[in-house]
Design a protein around this motif. Structure first.
Motif, mmCIF file in Angstrom:
data_model
loop_
_atom_site.group_PDB
_atom_site.id
_atom_site.type_symbol
_atom_site.label_atom_id
_atom_site.label_comp_id
_atom_site.label_asym_id
_atom_site.label_seq_id
_atom_site.Cartn_x
_atom_site.Cartn_y
_atom_site.Cartn_z
ATOM 1 N N UNK A 259 0.571 -1.138 0.359
ATOM 2 C CA UNK A 259 0.218 -0.389 0.277
ATOM 3 C C UNK A 259 0.617 1.457 -0.127
ATOM 4 N N UNK A 260 2.008 0.521 0.404
ATOM 5 C CA UNK A 260 2.853 2.169 1.122
ATOM 6 C C UNK A 260 3.554 2.728 -0.500
ATOM 7 N N UNK A 261 3.230 1.678 -1.850
ATOM 8 C CA UNK A 261 3.769 2.145 -3.416
ATOM 9 C C UNK A 261 2.696 2.399 -4.225
ATOM 10 N N UNK A 262 3.381 3.118 -5.537
ATOM 11 C CA UNK A 262 2.175 2.775 -6.579
ATOM 12 C C UNK A 262 2.102 1.358 -7.498
ATOM 13 N N UNK A 263 1.671 1.056 -7.954
ATOM 14 C CA UNK A 263 1.006 -0.258 -8.640
ATOM 15 C C UNK A 263 0.209 -1.356 -8.337
ATOM 16 N N UNK A 264 -0.285 -1.044 -6.670
ATOM 17 C CA UNK A 264 -0.818 -2.578 -6.493
ATOM 18 C C UNK A 264 -2.577 -2.053 -5.998
ATOM 19 N N UNK A 265 -3.061 -2.553 -7.164
ATOM 20 C CA UNK A 265 -4.705 -1.290 -6.442
ATOM 21 C C UNK A 265 -5.338 -2.350 -5.609
ATOM 22 N N UNK A 266 -6.560 -2.051 -5.114
ATOM 23 C CA UNK A 266 -6.762 -1.631 -3.660
ATOM 24 C C UNK A 266 -7.214 -3.506 -3.044
ATOM 25 N N UNK A 267 -7.879 -3.854 -4.645
ATOM 26 C CA UNK A 267 -9.121 -5.250 -4.972
ATOM 27 C C UNK A 267 -7.555 -6.260 -4.061
ATOM 28 N N UNK A 268 -5.581 -6.368 -5.276
ATOM 29 C CA UNK A 268 -5.320 -7.515 -5.048
ATOM 30 C C UNK A 268 -4.817 -7.485 -3.290
ATOM 31 N N UNK A 269 -4.226 -5.390 -2.901
ATOM 32 C CA UNK A 269 -4.035 -5.125 -1.341
ATOM 33 C C UNK A 269 -5.300 -6.050 -0.305
ATOM 34 N N UNK A 270 -6.191 -6.024 -0.621
ATOM 35 C CA UNK A 270 -7.644 -7.225 0.381
ATOM 36 C C UNK A 270 -7.450 -7.942 -0.228
ATOM 37 N N UNK A 271 -7.037 -9.021 -0.888
ATOM 38 C CA UNK A 271 -6.991 -10.658 -1.074
ATOM 39 C C UNK A 271 -5.118 -10.707 -0.483
ATOM 40 N N UNK A 272 -4.062 -10.173 -0.694
ATOM 41 C CA UNK A 272 -3.246 -9.961 0.440
ATOM 42 C C UNK A 272 -2.804 -9.278 1.598
ATOM 43 N N UNK A 273 -4.083 -8.884 2.545
ATOM 44 C CA UNK A 273 -4.261 -8.731 3.768
ATOM 45 C C UNK A 273 -5.483 -9.883 4.626
ATOM 46 N N UNK A 274 -6.679 -10.657 3.195
ATOM 47 C CA UNK A 274 -7.141 -11.180 3.891
ATOM 48 C C UNK A 274 -7.057 -13.282 3.695
ATOM 49 N N UNK A 275 -6.286 -13.232 2.463
ATOM 50 C CA UNK A 275 -5.959 -14.322 2.670
ATOM 51 C C UNK A 275 -6.250 -15.680 3.304
ATOM 52 N N UNK A 276 -5.884 -15.564 4.478
ATOM 53 C CA UNK A 276 -5.695 -16.618 5.752
ATOM 54 C C UNK A 276 -7.744 -16.222 7.060
#
Length: 357
Positions: A259-276
């Motif tokens: 999230x601290x950089x460009x190139x990764x959309x919010x949907x991708x960040x949501x998957x990384x954060x919540x895959x467990x």
């Protein structure tokens, strides 16, 4: 990549590298690069690294070249930062080791490098080449996260594309067989989950954009583990409650890093954060449940759990794919059962021909 009979020296000490190269060229051509230059298209027989290990360059290079079966010699004062499992093709010695000793080690590694078997021809080469390219992207991603450098979205995209290509061309079984030879378990897991995600997406006939989103999320999902101590990641036994609490921070850490950089959309960040997260609210970090967990997360969670169960870990042997799937069928209420049943063809494709699923 092909291989040439030469030695590669990667060094940020040009005069020292020049003296070492002059001695090595008595038996084999030598090439010198700095740590910030890219891996050459033609592989050397042996690579020597004389760079500041704290910058992460030696760890990134040895991870790549180790996968490609290139013996490496690392000169460093901080060997723990190399982060590569002990291997006969990797030697780590103090940076102030006398030059005659260094030369002796290089010559012995040259002998070892010349005896290593060449890669197979045909389809296996294609899968291996793509796996090497994807692993290079994963290695770069983890080392960037570890050293607090920006993660290249372009490099992650390129790695995602080659996973999709390899699984489409050769199938999930060939992909798993290839990456199963790698020593670095953290990279292997990301590549395994990405392979399962690619195969699942193909079988579900998802559109190209959705296939790429799922495979890309799989490559990225564990990037936060770059900040988890290796003593916890590689512990050969059960984690203590305190260690488990640290391990469980990796999902949020990874999402925050991206999230601290460009190139990764919010949907991708949501998957990384919540895959467990689990459908019954028993997962982490937020205890999401039911409809709060979107399909992309549900798909990736199935790939992640199956991959984890069927991989060799320090504390257990890998489970057969059929047994892993049976365990997951017992997780009703936590996993999406409709999607899990749809995953069965991938389980069958992953299983050796003589096994029954």
């Amino acid at each position: 990549m092909t291989q040439e009979k030469s030695v590669l020296i990667v060094s940020d000490r040009p005069e020292r590298a020049k003296l070492l190269a002059r001695a090595i060229t008595t038996i084999m051509p030598c090439r010198c690069l700095t740590g910030d230059q890219p891996l050459p298209d033609i592989l050397p027989v042996v690579a020597v690294f004389d760079v500041d290990a704290r910058e992460g360059a030696a760890a990134a290079w040895t991870a790549r070249l180790g996968i490609m079966r290139v013996p490496c010699l690392v000169l460093t004062d901080v060997p723990a930062d190399i982060g590569t499992r002990a291997s006969p093709a990797l030697r780590i010695v103090p940076a102030d080791t006398p030059r005659p000793t260094i030369l002796s080690l290089v010559f012995s590694l040259i002998d070892a490098g010349l005896k290593l078997p060449a890669y197979c021809d045909g389809e296996t080469v294609t899968v291996q080449g793509k796996a090497q390219r994807a692993c290079a992207a994963v290695a770069d991603m983890f080392h960037a996260a570890q050293s607090d450098r920006p993660i290249s979205a372009e490099e992650v995209d390129a790695g995602t594309d080659v996973v999709l290509e390899a699984v489409s061309e050769a199938g999930i079984r060939a992909w798993l067989d290839t990456i199963g030879r790698y020593d670095e378990q953290l990279y292997q897991h990301s590549l395994s989950v990405a392979g399962f995600a690619a195969a699942f997406a193909f079988d579900l006939k998802l559109p190209r954009a959705d296939r790429k989103r799922l495979a890309k999320a799989a490559l990225l999902h564990d990037v936060g583990k770059a900040r988890i101590p290796r003593s916890i990641l590689n512990k050969p036994g059960s984690l203590t409650p305190a260690e488990m609490a640290i391990m469980r921070t990796h999902a949020a850490i990874g999402a925050d890093l991206l999230a601290r950089q460009d190139g990764f959309d919010p949907g991708m960040l949501f998957v990384v954060r919540h895959h467990h997260e689990m459908l019954d609210g028993s997962g982490y970090p937020s205890g999401l449940s039911g409809d709060a967990i979107p399909d992309l997360v549900r798909l990736l969670t199935i790939c992640d759990v199956h991959s984890a169960l069927t991989e060799r870990r320090a504390y257990r042997e890998p489970l057969p794919h059929a047994e892993a799937h049976a365990i997951m069928l017992g997780m009703a209420g936590r996993l999406d059962m409709a999607l899990l049943r749809a995953f069965l063809p991938i389980v069958r494709q992953s299983t050796p021909d003589d096994a029954v699923v």
